[in-house]
Design an enzyme around this catalytic site. Structure first.
Site, PDB file in Angstrom:
ATOM      1  N   ASP A 132      28.027  37.336  41.281  1.00 37.26           N
ATOM      2  CA  ASP A 132      29.311  38.002  41.537  1.00 37.26           C
ATOM      3  C   ASP A 132      29.108  39.507  41.713  1.00 37.26           C
ATOM      4  OD1 ASP A 132      30.607  35.645  41.297  1.00 37.26           O
ATOM      5  OD2 ASP A 132      31.280  35.966  39.236  1.00 37.26           O
ATOM      6  N   LYS A 190      33.876  38.168  45.412  1.00 37.01           N
ATOM      7  CA  LYS A 190      35.097  38.139  46.228  1.00 37.01           C
ATOM      8  C   LYS A 190      35.353  39.473  46.925  1.00 37.01           C
ATOM      9  CE  LYS A 190      36.164  33.949  44.925  1.00 37.01           C
ATOM     10  NZ  LYS A 190      34.878  33.723  44.273  1.00 37.01           N
ATOM     11  N   MET A 197      41.458  42.585  33.783  1.00 35.84           N
ATOM     12  CA  MET A 197      42.110  42.915  35.057  1.00 35.84           C
ATOM     13  C   MET A 197      43.485  43.534  34.790  1.00 35.84           C
ATOM     14  SD  MET A 197      40.938  39.511  37.133  1.00 35.84           S
ATOM     15  CE  MET A 197      40.629  38.448  35.732  1.00 35.84           C
TER      16      MET A 197
HETATM   17  N1  SAH Z   1      33.657  36.793  33.087  1.00 36.75           N
HETATM   18  C1  SAH Z   1      33.918  38.201  32.876  1.00 36.75           C
HETATM   19  C2  SAH Z   1      35.315  38.607  33.285  1.00 36.75           C
HETATM   20  C3  SAH Z   1      35.595  38.446  34.770  1.00 36.75           C
HETATM   21  S1  SAH Z   1      37.180  39.001  35.219  1.00 36.75           S
HETATM   22  C4  SAH Z   1      33.676  38.546  31.397  1.00 36.75           C
HETATM   23  O1  SAH Z   1      33.519  37.637  30.579  1.00 36.75           O
HETATM   24  O2  SAH Z   1      33.611  39.729  31.082  1.00 36.75           O
HETATM   25  C5  SAH Z   1      36.834  40.669  35.698  1.00 36.75           C
HETATM   26  C6  SAH Z   1      37.434  41.645  34.720  1.00 36.75           C
HETATM   27  O3  SAH Z   1      36.623  41.746  33.561  1.00 36.75           O
HETATM   28  C7  SAH Z   1      37.508  43.074  35.235  1.00 36.75           C
HETATM   29  O4  SAH Z   1      38.648  43.264  36.053  1.00 36.75           O
HETATM   30  C8  SAH Z   1      37.619  43.848  33.946  1.00 36.75           C
HETATM   31  O5  SAH Z   1      38.917  43.776  33.414  1.00 36.75           O
HETATM   32  C9  SAH Z   1      36.706  43.047  33.045  1.00 36.75           C
HETATM   33  N2  SAH Z   1      35.346  43.626  32.987  1.00 36.75           N
HETATM   34  C10 SAH Z   1      34.210  43.052  33.398  1.00 36.75           C
HETATM   35  N3  SAH Z   1      33.147  43.830  33.125  1.00 36.75           N
HETATM   36  C11 SAH Z   1      33.627  44.943  32.529  1.00 36.75           C
HETATM   37  C12 SAH Z   1      33.039  46.126  31.993  1.00 36.75           C
HETATM   38  N4  SAH Z   1      31.707  46.325  32.034  1.00 36.75           N
HETATM   39  N5  SAH Z   1      33.847  47.055  31.431  1.00 36.75           N
HETATM   40  C13 SAH Z   1      35.182  46.867  31.371  1.00 36.75           C
HETATM   41  N6  SAH Z   1      35.793  45.768  31.860  1.00 36.75           N
HETATM   42  C14 SAH Z   1      35.031  44.817  32.421  1.00 36.75           C
END
Ligand code: SAH
Length: 262
Positions: free
Chosen positions: A37, A59, A174
């Site tokens: 991703d 995406k 998000m």
């Molecule tokens: N599977 C991922 C989440 C995917 S949805 C997980 O478990 O973390 C994507 C969202 O995750 C982003 O829009 C944000 O809100 C959050 N996110 C992912 N990585 C991040 C990071 N390093 N710092 C802050 N938010 C993060």
């Protein structure tokens, strides 16, 4: 330990290669095909088998038109051809990661699979802040939720009923940009205006930043680089106070420095 003809659905963690699991690291080093991703940074992809085919199927800036069906059929075709496939997702694959849909597709194709968990962004954000999401003096539950409602027709305000409670810590993935609307919805759902909130941007990376506020002032939080995640709840109280105090001490030190240099 990596098997041919199998798909590994692997969590890459929040971005810091040191926060990968040992298992994720081993699989990356041995996979034939890696489908990842957008959230997975180059520093993690650099750990991949140099002979692996690496494809961004994200995406946002991935292969043009890589739909979920195309991702599924690519994983299935490669596994059937005997490759070991790593489907690499930011954070943990089971949190807002379409894991269930991909497992269904693999099952339908009778392709073997295994899930390898990762550190989800919400936990990296709590670590950045130095907060316990379940501080037993303040919270008895954690709600993992998204403020993103693309593709659904549900009014967001309905989503918060029953979720936004004084004894819950909200971990909002998000979170979007409209913090004014979010503040109003959370207030309407019954949260008090002075409940602490923290917006963590790029958790577990060199660019990590933490902005703190109260629910009443949520709309005044600065715009921060994506990805970011919002935490709301009384469990953050002392961590948010500590962050705000450190911030004002730094501002004071800057002001004194500026004064002294005049
Ligand atoms: N599977 C991922 C989440 C995917 S949805 C997980 O478990 O973390 C994507 C969202 O995750 C982003 O829009 C944000 O809100 C959050 N996110 C992912 N990585 C991040 C990071 N390093 N710092 C802050 N938010 C993060």
């Amino acid at each position: 330990m990596i098997e041919n003809g199998k798909v590994y659905l692997v969590g890459a963690g929040p971005g810091d290669p040191d926060l990968l699991t040992v298992k994720a690291r081993k699989l990356l080093a041995r996979a034939d095909l890696i489908l990842h991703d957008d959230l997975v940074p180059p520093r993690i992809l650099a750990l991949a088998n140099p002979r692996a085919e690496i494809m961004n199927v994200g995406k946002r800036c991935g292969v043009a038109g890589a739909t979920q069906a195309e991702i599924d059929s690519r994983m299935i075709a490669a596994a059937r051809a005997g490759s070991s496939v790593v489907r690499l997702k930011g954070g943990d694959p089971a949190i807002f990661g379409r894991l269930a849909e991909e497992i269904d597709a693999l099952d339908a194709a009778a392709v073997p699979w295994e899930v390898v968990p990762g550190i989800t962004a919400g936990l990296a954000a709590a670590a950045a802040l130095g907060a316990s999401l379940t501080d037993r003096r303040k919270a008895s539950r954690v709600v993992i939720v998204t403020n993103h409602h693309a593709g659904t027709k549900r009014p967001l305000v309905r989503d918060w009923q029953g979720l936004a409670r004084e004894d819950a810590t909200l971990v909002i993935y998000m979170p979007g940009n409209d913090f004014e609307a979010l503040r109003d919805e959370l207030l309407a759902a019954g949260l008090s205006a002075d409940i602490p909130a923290a917006l963590v941007s790029r958790a577990a990376s060199a660019e990590q930043s933490v902005e703190c506020s109260t629910l009443a002032e949520l709309h005044a939080l600065p715009r921060v680089p994506a990805p970011s995640i919002l935490l709301v709840g009384w469990a953050l109280d002392s961590a948010v106070r500590r962050a705000l105090a450190a911030n004002s001490a730094a501002l004071l030190a800057d002001a004194e420095l500026a004064f002294a240099s005049h």
